[in-house]
Design an enzyme around this catalytic site. Structure first.
Site, PDB file in Angstrom:
ATOM      1  N   PHE B 128       0.860  -1.181   0.000  1.00  0.00           N
ATOM      2  CA  PHE B 128       0.000   0.000   0.000  1.00  0.00           C
ATOM      3  C   PHE B 128       0.899   1.234   0.000  1.00  0.00           C
ATOM      4  CE2 PHE B 128      -2.868   3.195   1.799  1.00  0.00           C
ATOM      5  CZ  PHE B 128      -3.894   3.077   0.876  1.00  0.00           C
ATOM      6  N   ASP B 200       2.311  -4.851   8.489  1.00  0.00           N
ATOM      7  CA  ASP B 200       1.123  -4.000   8.393  1.00  0.00           C
ATOM      8  C   ASP B 200      -0.086  -4.932   8.312  1.00  0.00           C
ATOM      9  OD1 ASP B 200      -1.035  -2.449   7.590  1.00  0.00           O
ATOM     10  OD2 ASP B 200       0.161  -1.165   6.287  1.00  0.00           O
ATOM     11  N   TYR B 225     -10.359   1.050  10.707  1.00  0.00           N
ATOM     12  CA  TYR B 225     -11.612   1.312   9.999  1.00  0.00           C
ATOM     13  C   TYR B 225     -11.987   0.276   8.949  1.00  0.00           C
ATOM     14  CZ  TYR B 225      -8.376   3.843   6.808  1.00  0.00           C
ATOM     15  OH  TYR B 225      -7.356   4.213   5.991  1.00  0.00           O
ATOM     16  N   LYS B 226     -11.214  -0.785   8.851  1.00  0.00           N
ATOM     17  CA  LYS B 226     -11.557  -1.825   7.875  1.00  0.00           C
ATOM     18  C   LYS B 226     -12.304  -2.948   8.604  1.00  0.00           C
ATOM     19  CE  LYS B 226      -7.519  -0.603   5.062  1.00  0.00           C
ATOM     20  NZ  LYS B 226      -8.170  -0.057   3.868  1.00  0.00           N
ATOM     21  N   ARG B 374     -12.235  -5.064  -6.769  1.00  0.00           N
ATOM     22  CA  ARG B 374     -11.844  -5.680  -5.504  1.00  0.00           C
ATOM     23  C   ARG B 374     -13.080  -5.890  -4.640  1.00  0.00           C
ATOM     24  NH1 ARG B 374      -8.153  -2.683  -0.904  1.00  0.00           N
ATOM     25  NH2 ARG B 374     -10.100  -1.580  -0.607  1.00  0.00           N
TER      26      ARG B 374
END
Lengths: 415, 415
Positions: B128, B200, B225-226, B374
């Site tokens: 990312f 991560d 937040y995922k 995705r």
């Protein structure tokens, strides 16, 4: 009293207060005189509904789409623009982001990068500690021998400004004493020696008019949860003078500081605008509360705010003058309005217990070790009558030694 | 079809789903199949009331006192402890704070400090982007010539690990492909060469069991937040293996990382515990939402979560296999469950417009440039029936070229 012309009459002052209408826009608990808005600002009434809407509709229903449809993605800039207007910043020169400490890390790193070949960072020993801690952290990581030079009194600052100073870093209004620096004069003195200046506006933004642009300040940082009423731990802000935009990189180079964050490039190409000072994903719930709190400021006459702030502080000092010496209080805030912010502090023995006793009587200020009792005066929601009453309660507590009860000596985690 | 023994029957799978009771603990909009929980997790029902209580009572009434009475001051540790339990971390080894990017800055700085005399940071080009950007920022600020070495495929990582590598920094599950690294094996391989490892967990925490302690990982960071459903821009977290506590300083040395923040010392004395990784004042509204979201995890069997995640992904792949080749979809996520996280990605032409068409039909996934559509599968609130239906809608959109309408080609700020 004889010198009635000098005295402030609380009732008369309340009657003629042009800001009195703002109080109803805040939620203030019954029976409390809140003199701690310089630590945590009171709740603006409209924040509740705004946050609920963000939870219920934007997060709960629209979900990921709200980054576009509710424009979450530009909250840092939008809130920044509101703050810019009350701190005299140029358009596009302020963003809301992260914490004050982290924002200082960004701008101090940038400032040192912009002013190479100099070894000193000047500040004051009585600065809010996190600012000094961050300066230590930045200096250590850069590893080029920058050292922190701390003055022991505001008057000593000009004498410390020499050609080896890279950055002057001061809090505009001191958190303990309420002393206020002359931003324009000190910035000019620093610039004359080729020094960049960072102002911490934690106790200024929302407490008085600030004119960053007029002072030609280089950088500023500040806090969202004090006089701006953004909520506990609200996003902080930072200012970078447009003349420094794009000229260097700040090291917290997260994706929101990229020129095109959603291109997902593997290499960092910094924005050449204020956005470069953004780092990670903004905390939306905290940002919308802050955004809503900032809406109030559209209607505030900052000159009237300052006038009321001065009058509230003057009234408090006036009332306490009548018993301060006798009961052991020493004013540490300057009497001259131009030398102070919107707070009044006294040093005294047993300050912690005295503050606890005040809180038990509904007068909320705070204690700052080792011996300071501190009272913040927020012009948007305080009345003169409250200030007069707070002084009377303090007098009563001191006269009756009411603070000398065991329960007032028990320390909480945060004092 | 003939091979019915291999096929997943969505209705049967839903009937026997041990996690089906969790769906009612989330607010999910009508008519939406939400396959984007890996970008923004859905709203846990109880968050609303919790945040309201914090606004109305803790902020609105108790004001500054809530730092003690509501224990706001320990939210970072409390939320961290909840996260620790689902990522296999030791007690006292995780805090919630700041953003993922900022937390990476802290732990990468610390790791480089702990492993001096080596010049390389190894990661992957497809990591990312913000992780790579932050590594650039850290390396530049330290100024000792650290350079980022990026692999072009996961298989190349072991070959890059040599005695000049200070840190291996990888995202456990790749955000685009869904490829999952073998955390234990790679950590071991890195340690064999004296390399420190940062994981991560943005796409792992809450998506599957993680065992940081078992893998002897050095550091980890991740996102609130995922899959943890902490809300938009929720506080992130970081993990530091207890063997590294107190051994060095991270540079974002704000007051919450001080050994005694409320003593207001002018010199920074870091905490020798995980608290050293805190910096500024925590964002309380965001933290309480996150804290509330984490309460759900007390009741989750992580093995069952992983089993359902695999089955949901298998079902989606199974359904799409029947038309993928014919309609131009190429699976980029590994078929082998042990090599993937909880998402399935396809590359295809016109991916942006296809995703917009899907969203218009209520199937929310996302697009990642240049050509990836995705789909994230959140076991706590997705049913097998939804996954089957999402695949059918995708098929219909592709067969009818429904994506080829002008409105599906208009790009928003965040895609």
């Amino acid at each position: 009293m004889d010198n009635t012309t000098q005295r402030i009459d609380a009732a008369a002052a309340d009657r003629s207060d042009p800001l009195r209408g703002f109080r109803e826009r805040f939620h203030l608990p019954e029976g409390v005189i809140y003199l701690d808005g310089n630590s945590l600002g009171a709740l603006p009434e409209s924040v509740r509904q705004r946050v609920l809407n963000t939870i219920d509709k934007e997060w709960g229903v629209d979900l990921i789409r709200s980054w576009n449809t509710a424009d979450w993605v530009h909250l840092p800039q939008r809130v920044g623009a509101c703050i810019a207007r009350i701190i005299g910043a140029e358009e596009g020169a302020v963003v809301a982001a992260d914490s004050t400490s982290i924002n200082l890390f960004k701008v101090l790193s940038a400032a040192l990068d912009l002013n190479p070949g100099r070894s000193k960072i000047v500040s004051e020993r009585e600065n809010f500690p996190t600012d000094l801690y961050i300066a230590e952290g930045v200096a250590k990581q850069i590893g080029k021998g920058h050292r922190l030079v701390l003055s022991d009194s505001p008057e000593d600052i000009p004498g410390l400004l020499d050609e080896d100073v890279a950055v002057l870093m001061l809090t505009h209004v001191n958190y303990r004493t309420g002393y206020r620096y002359d931003m324009a004069a000190l910035t000019r003195a620093a610039h004359d020696k080729g020094i960049l200046v960072i102002w911490d506006l934690a106790h200024s933004a929302g407490a008085m008019p600030v004119d960053l642009s007029g002072a030609e300040a280089d950088f500023a940082i500040g806090c969202g949860y004090k006089y701006l009423n953004g909520g506990p731990g609200a996003p902080a802000f930072l200012y970078v003078n447009p003349r420094h935009h794009g000229g260097f990189r700040q090291p917290l180079s997260g994706w929101f500081g990229h020129r095109a964050p959603f291109d997902f490039d593997s290499a960092y190409t910094p924005s050449n605008k204020i956005e470069q000072y953004l780092c990670g994903t903004p905390p939306v719930l905290a940002m919308v509360a802050m955004d809503e709190a900032m809406a109030i400021w559209d209607d505030v006459d900052m000159a009237a705010l300052r006038a009321k702030s001065i009058a509230l502080c003057d009234l408090f000092i006036q009332e306490i003058d009548s018993f301060a010496e006798r009961l052991g209080l020493r004013l540490v805030t300057p009497r001259e309005p131009e030398l102070r912010g919107s707070q009044v502090s006294y040093s005294c023995e047993n300050g912690y217990a005295i503050m606890q006793a005040l809180i038990a009587r509904g007068v909320i200020g705070d204690f700052r070790a080792p011996d300071i009792i501190r009272f913040g005066f927020t012009p948007l929601y305080l009345s003169f009558a409250e200030v007069e009453k707070a002084a009377a309660i303090l007098k009563d507590i001191l006269e009756t030694s009411a603070w000398d009860a065991p329960e007032f000596h028990v320390r909480g985690a945060v004092t």
